[in-house]
Write a protein that holds these residues in place. Sequence first.
Motif, PDB file in Angstrom:
ATOM      1  N   ASN A   1     -17.534  24.441  19.238  1.00 54.07           N
ATOM      2  CA  ASN A   1     -18.868  24.537  18.851  1.00 54.07           C
ATOM      3  C   ASN A   1     -19.182  23.166  18.132  1.00 54.07           C
ATOM      4  O   ASN A   1     -18.247  22.231  18.202  1.00 54.07           O
ATOM      5  CB  ASN A   1     -19.370  25.419  17.796  1.00 54.07           C
ATOM      6  N   ARG A   2     -20.217  22.721  17.610  1.00 57.18           N
ATOM      7  CA  ARG A   2     -20.634  21.573  17.210  1.00 57.18           C
ATOM      8  C   ARG A   2     -19.479  21.013  16.145  1.00 57.18           C
ATOM      9  O   ARG A   2     -19.570  19.922  15.971  1.00 57.18           O
ATOM     10  CB  ARG A   2     -22.161  21.435  16.991  1.00 57.18           C
ATOM     11  N   ALA A   3     -19.162  21.951  15.408  1.00 63.51           N
ATOM     12  CA  ALA A   3     -18.438  21.678  14.434  1.00 63.51           C
ATOM     13  C   ALA A   3     -16.977  21.363  14.829  1.00 63.51           C
ATOM     14  O   ALA A   3     -15.700  21.038  14.193  1.00 63.51           O
ATOM     15  CB  ALA A   3     -18.228  22.631  13.280  1.00 63.51           C
ATOM     16  N   GLY A   4     -16.509  21.464  16.218  1.00 63.88           N
ATOM     17  CA  GLY A   4     -15.192  21.264  16.501  1.00 63.88           C
ATOM     18  C   GLY A   4     -14.494  22.449  16.612  1.00 63.88           C
ATOM     19  O   GLY A   4     -13.399  22.409  16.850  1.00 63.88           O
ATOM     20  N   LYS A   5     -14.923  23.688  16.270  1.00 63.88           N
ATOM     21  CA  LYS A   5     -14.111  24.842  16.481  1.00 63.88           C
ATOM     22  C   LYS A   5     -14.104  25.427  17.709  1.00 63.88           C
ATOM     23  O   LYS A   5     -15.057  25.386  18.330  1.00 63.88           O
ATOM     24  CB  LYS A   5     -14.682  25.730  15.192  1.00 63.88           C
ATOM     25  N   VAL A   6     -13.057  26.035  18.240  1.00 65.16           N
ATOM     26  CA  VAL A   6     -12.964  26.607  19.673  1.00 65.16           C
ATOM     27  C   VAL A   6     -13.508  28.067  19.504  1.00 65.16           C
ATOM     28  O   VAL A   6     -12.959  28.830  18.723  1.00 65.16           O
ATOM     29  CB  VAL A   6     -11.368  26.753  20.159  1.00 65.16           C
ATOM     30  N   VAL A   7     -14.805  28.280  20.290  1.00 66.56           N
ATOM     31  CA  VAL A   7     -15.357  29.536  20.249  1.00 66.56           C
ATOM     32  C   VAL A   7     -15.242  30.419  21.728  1.00 66.56           C
ATOM     33  O   VAL A   7     -15.705  31.529  21.716  1.00 66.56           O
ATOM     34  CB  VAL A   7     -16.837  29.380  20.110  1.00 66.56           C
ATOM     35  N   ALA A   8     -14.822  29.719  22.796  1.00 68.81           N
ATOM     36  CA  ALA A   8     -14.627  30.301  24.117  1.00 68.81           C
ATOM     37  C   ALA A   8     -13.883  29.423  24.824  1.00 68.81           C
ATOM     38  O   ALA A   8     -13.294  28.364  24.542  1.00 68.81           O
ATOM     39  CB  ALA A   8     -16.012  30.533  24.554  1.00 68.81           C
ATOM     40  N   PHE A   9     -13.731  30.017  26.173  1.00 66.86           N
ATOM     41  CA  PHE A   9     -12.906  29.098  26.931  1.00 66.86           C
ATOM     42  C   PHE A   9     -13.503  29.270  28.568  1.00 66.86           C
ATOM     43  O   PHE A   9     -14.214  30.074  28.803  1.00 66.86           O
ATOM     44  CB  PHE A   9     -11.458  29.950  27.330  1.00 66.86           C
ATOM     45  N   GLY A  10     -13.335  28.134  29.185  1.00 61.70           N
ATOM     46  CA  GLY A  10     -13.635  28.252  30.723  1.00 61.70           C
ATOM     47  C   GLY A  10     -12.126  28.064  31.355  1.00 61.70           C
ATOM     48  O   GLY A  10     -11.622  27.266  30.872  1.00 61.70           O
ATOM     49  N   GLY A  11     -12.296  28.889  32.400  1.00 64.44           N
ATOM     50  CA  GLY A  11     -11.072  28.731  33.094  1.00 64.44           C
ATOM     51  C   GLY A  11     -11.270  28.323  34.607  1.00 64.44           C
ATOM     52  O   GLY A  11     -11.970  28.895  35.491  1.00 64.44           O
ATOM     53  N   ARG A  12     -10.516  27.340  35.327  1.00 63.58           N
ATOM     54  CA  ARG A  12     -10.753  26.878  36.590  1.00 63.58           C
ATOM     55  C   ARG A  12      -9.566  27.259  37.473  1.00 63.58           C
ATOM     56  O   ARG A  12      -8.407  27.036  37.480  1.00 63.58           O
ATOM     57  CB  ARG A  12     -10.667  25.243  36.692  1.00 63.58           C
ATOM     58  N   LEU A  13     -10.151  27.931  38.646  1.00 66.61           N
ATOM     59  CA  LEU A  13      -8.924  28.531  39.637  1.00 66.61           C
ATOM     60  C   LEU A  13      -8.312  27.216  40.261  1.00 66.61           C
ATOM     61  O   LEU A  13      -9.324  26.569  40.939  1.00 66.61           O
ATOM     62  CB  LEU A  13      -9.724  29.511  40.664  1.00 66.61           C
ATOM     63  N   LEU A  14      -7.084  27.159  40.389  1.00 66.19           N
ATOM     64  CA  LEU A  14      -6.295  26.204  41.371  1.00 66.19           C
ATOM     65  C   LEU A  14      -6.016  26.582  42.636  1.00 66.19           C
ATOM     66  O   LEU A  14      -5.813  25.840  43.618  1.00 66.19           O
ATOM     67  CB  LEU A  14      -5.433  25.584  40.500  1.00 66.19           C
ATOM     68  N   SER A  15      -5.686  28.023  42.864  1.00 66.32           N
ATOM     69  CA  SER A  15      -5.307  28.373  44.166  1.00 66.32           C
ATOM     70  C   SER A  15      -5.567  30.151  44.259  1.00 66.32           C
ATOM     71  O   SER A  15      -5.547  30.702  43.269  1.00 66.32           O
ATOM     72  CB  SER A  15      -3.677  28.163  44.312  1.00 66.32           C
ATOM     73  N   GLY A  16      -5.707  30.481  45.434  1.00 63.94           N
ATOM     74  CA  GLY A  16      -5.782  31.839  45.489  1.00 63.94           C
ATOM     75  C   GLY A  16      -7.309  32.206  45.666  1.00 63.94           C
ATOM     76  O   GLY A  16      -7.974  31.286  45.706  1.00 63.94           O
TER      77      GLY A  16
END
Length: 246
Positions: A85-100
């Motif tokens: 978030n704008r304060a630099g706290k982790v609020v969620a994640f994105g995940g990128r598929l690399l195989s499969g």
Amino acid sequence: GSYHYCLLSTDQGKPVLDYIQKRGLTIDTIKKFQLGYSPKDRYWLNKFLKKKNYSDEFLNQSGLFSRKFPTVSFFSDRLMFPIFNRAGKVVAFGGRLLSGEGPKYINSGELLHYHKGEILYAFNFARQAIRQSKIVIFCEGYMDVIAYHQCGIENAVAPLGTALTEEQVALVRPFVDQVYLSFDMDNAGKAATWKAILMCRRMGLAVKIIQLEGGKDPAEIMLNLGSERLTHCVECAILDCDYLLS
């Protein structure tokens, strides 16, 4: 922290670390953006966090596990991008598929403290540069933003896997005079650019378009041609009306 540890310090994370370093990211950049790896074993994260004495209630509200099966991780075998978030706290994640098989990117579901249409990726890192330059660069995705930042172009941000929203533009509007758009040049990217131009103009902002030359995205240009070429692409951004005419 768990995903970051897994990327930097485990055998299963090593191939993913090699992949992102081959794409030109430095260890300093990987640490700054806290990139990580979610293991194939969907039970690993729950076991790891239980050992650290996190409660079931906390884990259930984290958005990291299946709602139906609370010990099963939502992310598996993906390169992980923490969303701050704008304060630099982790609020969620994105995940990128690399195989499969599966969607290339997935994001945490909507949570109490996380509504993806209202947050910009890397705004916490970019805010100072945006204020100083009075310019924001809207990119397509996480890797684009990270490449810009590694090249010293620190006013780059991205929407979170969706089209740019008015709420996201409103986040930066108090600080900027101009918006630069750096979307892909394929048909989907052109449609996104067109919509973003209209939205930003409606909100009283001048718009320029960055035309990427020498690679399909900022990371590729950084890797093959260096940061000077990417800086040159930004400096040569064209007015939206010239872009639309061409």
